[in-house]
Design an enzyme around this catalytic site. Sequence first.
Site, PDB file in Angstrom:
ATOM      1  N   LYS A   1      16.753  11.464 -33.482  1.00 50.55           N
ATOM      2  CA  LYS A   1      17.825  12.003 -34.326  1.00 50.55           C
ATOM      3  C   LYS A   1      17.306  12.398 -35.700  1.00 50.55           C
ATOM      4  O   LYS A   1      17.857  13.252 -36.355  1.00 50.55           O
ATOM      5  CB  LYS A   1      18.925  10.950 -34.477  1.00 50.55           C
ATOM      6  N   ARG A   2      16.257  11.727 -36.133  1.00 47.88           N
ATOM      7  CA  ARG A   2      15.732  11.971 -37.485  1.00 47.88           C
ATOM      8  C   ARG A   2      14.862  13.235 -37.555  1.00 47.88           C
ATOM      9  O   ARG A   2      14.617  13.752 -38.624  1.00 47.88           O
ATOM     10  CB  ARG A   2      14.878  10.778 -37.945  1.00 47.88           C
TER      11      ARG A   2
END
Length: 509
Positions: A265-266
């Site tokens: 997600k990062r």
Amino acid sequence: MERRVRVRFAPSPTGPLHIGGVRTALYNYIFAKKNGGDFLLRIEDTDQTRFVPGAEDYIIETFKWLGITYNEGVGIDGPYAPYRQSERKAIYKQYADQLVKNDFAYYAFDTVEELEEMRKKLEAAKLPSKYDAASRMTMKNSLTLSQDEVNTRLANNDPYVIRIKLPRKEEVRFHDIIRGWVVVQTSQMDDKVLYKSDGMPTYHLANVVDDYLMKITHVIRGEEWLPSAPLHVMLYKYLGWEQVMPQFAHLPLLLKPEGNGKLSKRDGDKLGFPVFPLEWTDPFTGEKSSGYRETGYLPEAVINMLTFLGWHPSDNREMFTIDELLDEFTLERVSKNGAKFDLNKALWFNHKYLQLKTDEQIAESLLPYVKQSGWNADINYLKQVVSLMKEKVNFAREIIENGYYFFEKPVKYDQNVISKKWLANVPEFIENLIVTLNEETEFTPENTEMAFKKLATEKNLNPSQLLQPLRVAVCGQAGGPPLFNIFAMLGKNEVCSRLAKAVSEIKPV
Ligand code: GLU
């Protein structure tokens, strides 16, 4: 008897849906449709500590944007409602009780400190630190405590969990459509918690019970759930549901573009592309993450691009509409290996799908941006801009970003071109050109080009050396659609006024 195909997408609302999750949903949707079956959307929100407000609506909005429809699930209900696990709380206890009664599960009363102590002891002895057939006999549970003590603790509402009771040594085998036979020994597994005294099942129990009750025939989910599958297989067996156990298909991971590691997600905004379908603002921190929709991707392109991350068709065709995918898709052609995200491919797909839109459709989608910028251009003008620009862009918005000069005078002139091409004779030529152009009665691309060439010849100048300065004077930049088409669109007055402005503002080199 053949069972009707029923598959589900079962996200936990712990944040915005990752594109890996969108791909899982998409494969489920395609598989259901292809087989004339049902596709369910079930929300697995048993872990209330990880609940993120807005996450469920985000999933539904993503589905709407991509045109993924479901037959049953949150928001539309259906014969197995409710489809949100927190609303099904009362259902799970009886199955946990049944497992305890049949000696396939047990109560465990260990405190956090006791569990920690066990972990340390096992680690010191260089043993795997897990709660299992060996270590459970040293702990406080209904296998080691007397029946009376267990009853008293339960009557006193002492905190407890219910754990599965796995055999010390047994082979668990199951067939995965993508991976083939998977074999795991119970000695490698642990007695996972199935139920907690707060009345909530854990993911494992709720997931298996719901898949059974909702008559799911195929569990198609990400590879990260493969380690849980042997436990689920044991639960089907212990609950007496082996005959109707769904078939498993664990999808390959989505990897970073260089292939080193999972696309997390990062990563997205760091690597320059979205990892979420829609823009997301974290409700706790206010942090914003970009989305495919807001970046300007078309839903058709996202669907095609995502389907190709881990799957390939029988030939080397690359463009597939969702309906064509229904014909072509099979789980057997999903790869076992992780799929590397490829930004250029994503851009390529978007470019291709953009070219399939009519000028009118693209123009309509750009109208709000044009209005926002305070430009006053009607749809017909915009359609002409689109037709001149669309082949050169990947995103519709780039048409007006790169071609802003269709709507306003250039805000600056490309110094690179000026320093090379704005020679001493350019200003005088342009001044003469203004006079000539002013005499044109029909300001068509052909007429203005002819007038330009004629003047250059008269002045003994090479027309090809004048084109770049002319373009910079009118558009501010090098490159773009044919110059005399731009002239025709801007009209005589505007072109002449831009030319005059450029002559007064640009100093020859
Ligand atoms: N709730 C799990 C998730 O968040 C579902 C896994 C599964 O499909 O079984 O992905």
